[in-house]
Design an enzyme around this catalytic site. Structure first.
Site, PDB file in Angstrom:
ATOM      1  N   ARG A  45       4.261  44.047  21.404  1.00 34.03           N
ATOM      2  CA  ARG A  45       3.284  42.951  21.382  1.00 34.03           C
ATOM      3  C   ARG A  45       2.153  43.215  20.381  1.00 34.03           C
ATOM      4  NH1 ARG A  45       3.072  40.835  27.675  1.00 34.03           N
ATOM      5  NH2 ARG A  45       5.316  40.863  27.910  1.00 34.03           N
ATOM      6  N   ALA A  46       2.510  43.521  19.196  1.00 33.83           N
ATOM      7  CA  ALA A  46       1.498  43.931  18.217  1.00 33.83           C
ATOM      8  C   ALA A  46       1.594  43.145  16.912  1.00 33.83           C
ATOM      9  CB  ALA A  46       1.641  45.436  17.941  1.00 33.83           C
TER      10      ALA A  46
END
Ligand SMILES: *[C@@H]1O[C@H](CO)[C@@H](O)[C@H](O)[C@H]1NC(C)=O
Length: 379
Positions: A250-251
């Site tokens: 989730r970056a």
């Protein structure tokens, strides 16, 4: 007479010190034009109660933090069930969840305060002095129409970091015109940055340090998985000059109907994957970024994306009014070069577009200039 004169002198000096604390620079990108607390004289909250009331009342304020506000123990504890989804080693995160199915579970105790953020009201400026402005055990959230807010030069950290759902550091859900600049986030339970479903418009995240070197993680190796959750139905987010260190997933998660402009950011040391997102309505331009030592650039991504492969820079003119900068990949598995979708470029119309330098410039300046304690907002 002498005494009176020196007293007046002292008051004048004090007044000068007080009024010297001010926002440094201006928001670039979508939050351009934000003025927040404006020229309000600074407030210095005495303790966590006063900080909370100043952040949530209806008065435009410049709230100056020069110490640590530790909310951690202020609301007591919660006892409940946690799932040991990644094992029971000391460095593993556990999930706060009633039903773990077949997964081993146990009873645990965590702090209540970090699980509920402060909903910051409109027209606030939150400024940290030096490296002293720290909020522990409480996140900040902008929701329900909150608008015109600046947060600069503070650290938000330590939100039940052993537990998923223990607490998010910075949250948005239906906000407008928000600038988060030179903020360090570290050891949240869940997201460093989270966007709810209600559209958050004209958001700029700049010069922030996302320190993912976490004590507990989903991979039990100190790489934080929960970094940027972008699932708003119609969000507008500029990410510029941010430094993402030791992330694992989730970056970002670029999903929902988010429109993202990611420019001149540096991602360093990713132990899992970087980009993901399951919604075909998400859209993003990545340009002038640096990706160093990334285990995997993309997991599942269903949205539209322009990754600025070399030779395609001029295509950005219809979106940004200028050419894009190419990204730089070092020791990285994969790249964004195969993403060349320009069908959403008209969606940038009417938004303020951040300027861009080269990826090489970002590589040499972003890591040491991101986060709290770098800029001088005044004594
Ligand atoms: C991660 O954080 C720990 C604890 O603060 C520290 O000892 C370690 O040096 C850090 N590791 C890296 C690679 O930054």
């Amino acid at each position: 007479m002498k005494l009176a004169t020196s007293l007046i002198g002292a008051f004048v000096a004090l007044a000068q010190v007080v009024t010297s604390e001010a926002v440094v620079g201006k928001a670039d990108g979508f939050a351009y034009g934000v003025i927040s607390g404006g020229n309000a004289s600074p407030d210095y909250p005495a303790d966590i109660e006063e900080l909370k009331s100043m952040l949530t009342d209806a008065t435009p304020r410049v709230i100056v933090l020069k110490k640590t506000y530790d909310f951690t123990q202020s609301e007591g504890t919660i006892v409940g069930n946690v799932c040991l989804s990644w094992g029971d080693a000391h460095s593993c995160q556990q999930i706060i969840q009633d039903d773990c199915g077949e997964t081993p579970s146990m009873t645990a105790k965590w702090w209540k305060a970090p699980t509920q953020p402060i909903d910051v009201a409109s027209h606030k400026t939150i400024l940290g002095v030096g490296n002293k402005g720290v909020i522990r055990g409480k996140g900040l959230r902008f929701r329900g129409g909150a608008s015109n807010i600046i947060v600069q030069n503070i650290q938000v950290s330590d939100l039940n970091n052993k537990y998923v759902w223990g607490g998010d550091a910075i949250g948005f859900d239906g906000a407008d015109l928000i600038w988060i600049d030179h903020v360090t986030t570290h050891n949240p339970g869940r997201q460093h940055y989270v966007f709810g479903f209600n559209p958050s418009t004209r958001v700029t995240l700049s010069n922030n340090y996302i320190n993912g070197n976490s004590t507990y993680s989903t991979s039990c190796d100190n790489y934080h998985y929960w970094n940027f959750e972008m699932v708003g139905t119609d969000d507008q987010i500029t990410m510029k000059n941010n430094y993402m260190y030791r992330t694992a997933g989730r970056a970002p998660a670029l999903s929902g109907g988010t429109l993202l402009h990611a420019v001149n950011n540096v991602w360093s040391d990713n132990g899992g994957h970087l980009l993901e997102g399951g919604d075909s309505k998400a859209r993003g331009i990545f340009e002038g970024n640096v990706f160093t030592d990334i285990n995997s650039m993309v997991a599942d991504y269903a949205g539209r994306l322009f990754g600025t492969p070399a030779g395609s820079e001029s295509k950005c003119k219809s979106a940004l009014g200028r050419s894009c900068q190419t990204n730089s990949y070092k020791q990285s598995s994969g790249s964004l070069d195969s993403y060349t979708d320009t069908s959403f470029f008209g969606d940038f119309s009417g938004l303020h577009i951040a300027s861009a330098g080269s990826a090489a410039q970002a590589a040499s300046s972003v890591p040491q200039n991101a986060g709290a304690g770098i800029i001088n907002v005044g004594a």
